[in-house]
Enzyme design. Structure first.
Site, PDB file in Angstrom:
ATOM      1  CE1 TYR A   1      -4.294  -0.997  -0.417  1.00 44.12           C
ATOM      2  CE2 TYR A   1      -3.663  -2.704   1.140  1.00 44.12           C
ATOM      3  CZ  TYR A   1      -4.543  -2.198   0.200  1.00 44.12           C
ATOM      4  OH  TYR A   1      -5.676  -2.901  -0.130  1.00 44.12           O
TER       5      TYR A   1
ATOM      6  CD  GLU B   1     -11.010 -25.532   0.381  1.00 45.53           C
ATOM      7  OE1 GLU B   1     -11.086 -24.816  -0.642  1.00 45.53           O
ATOM      8  OE2 GLU B   1     -11.268 -26.744   0.372  1.00 45.53           O
TER       9      GLU B   1
ATOM     10  CG  ASP C   1     -14.441 -27.418  -1.494  1.00 44.38           C
ATOM     11  OD1 ASP C   1     -15.322 -27.690  -0.648  1.00 44.38           O
ATOM     12  OD2 ASP C   1     -14.337 -26.305  -2.038  1.00 44.38           O
TER      13      ASP C   1
END
Length: 298
Positions: free
Chosen positions: A42, A129, A186
């Site tokens: 930034y 996850e 998953d």
């Protein structure tokens, strides 16, 4: 120092990016004020364009100098959460971060943690996850479920940050071998790749693998191949995409995976189907109680 960002292209931009990161590293060391990768990005978003540019440069420079980020006073931004009253993290500042059984507590960066206290009755650790799934499991109090021994639940919200990986690796090193450290991801190549980062480490941070990898992590689920036995019809599974196929083939060729993982990836490629955790819907807790219970009984 200012760089002609608008005119910088190709290798000129790459050199400008590298020297800007080195400049901020030098400032952090000289001033004694830690900086995060996000801070660096930034400070010059026009030059870096993407956060990943800074992330890769910091990791590459640390590997080149054979240093850890902490040696350069650069910290990773923490995003991970832990649920479970069986864990207390004691900070260098003298404060404590206590887990609880109904919501997640932020995992501090490793440099801020002095020590850990794990309750003697903690019998399992589950690495999840997805943040949304983690929040559901916290709300349903899986960490102190009456049909299970006490446990801890951790999420890195997708690909894990360094602080989350360090916590999992530390627990793997500290806890007795009888306590399983399990992964719920998953049932697709990307979920398995996320679990592989916890288990083996990432290529980008190979130089810190000893501190960040947890070889004890085991793949609990979800496995598309077993879901029919939990009442999930084959038609509820999703078709794999071209990206899934490429990822699966890449993992099979480039990673030294356990046989169970290879079989699951091969089945996905053959059946052209994958499974998301959400396919279990309201039966997720029952699924985990059964699966974790089986692991505890081994």
């Amino acid at each position: 120092m200012r760089y002609p960002v608008k005119r910088a292209t190709g290798s000129a931009r790459a050199f400008a990016q590298m020297f800007k990161v080195l400049e901020h590293m030098h400032e952090a060391i000289v001033d004694g004020v830690p900086a995060t990768k996000r801070d660096i990005y930034y400070k010059d978003t026009l030059l870096f364009k993407k956060q990943k540019v800074v992330d890769n440069l910091v990791d590459d420079l640390a590997a080149t100098f054979e240093l850890e980020r902490a040696d350069m006073n650069i910290r990773a931004t923490s995003k991970g959460l832990v649920c479970g009253s069986g864990l207390v993290m004691h900070l260098v500042s003298g404060e404590q971060v206590r887990g609880n059984d109904t919501e997640g507590a932020f995992i501090p960066v490793g440099e801020d943690i002095k020590s850990y206290t794990v309750a003697e009755d903690v019998e399992w650790v589950l690495v999840v996850e997805k943040d949304a799934v983690f929040q559901t499991l916290c709300r349903l109090r899986l960490a102190d479920h009456p049909d299970l021994a006490r446990g801890l639940i951790i999420t890195g919200k997708g690909y894990p940050d360094v602080a989350t990986r360090q916590l999992v690796a530390t627990l793997a090193a500290l806890l007795p071998r009888r306590i399983p450290i399990l992964g719920l991801v998953d049932g697709d190549p990307y979920g398995m790749d996320i679990l592989a980062v916890y288990k083996y480490g990432s290529r980008a941070m190979k130089h810190e693998e000893e501190k960040l990898a947890a070889p004890r992590v085991k793949y609990l689920g979800v496995l598309a191949s077993e879901l029919t036995s939990f009442g999930v019809h084959h038609d509820a599974l999703l078709p794999i995409s071209m990206n899934d196929e490429k990822k699966a083939l890449s993992m099979l060729m480039s990673r030294d995976l356990p046989v169970k993982w290879k079989k699951e990836l091969s089945r996905m490629l053959h059946s052209r189907r994958k499974a998301e955790i959400e396919v279990l819907e309201g039966g997720l807790v029952e699924y985990l109680v059964a699966k974790i219970g089986n692991k505890l009984g081994e």
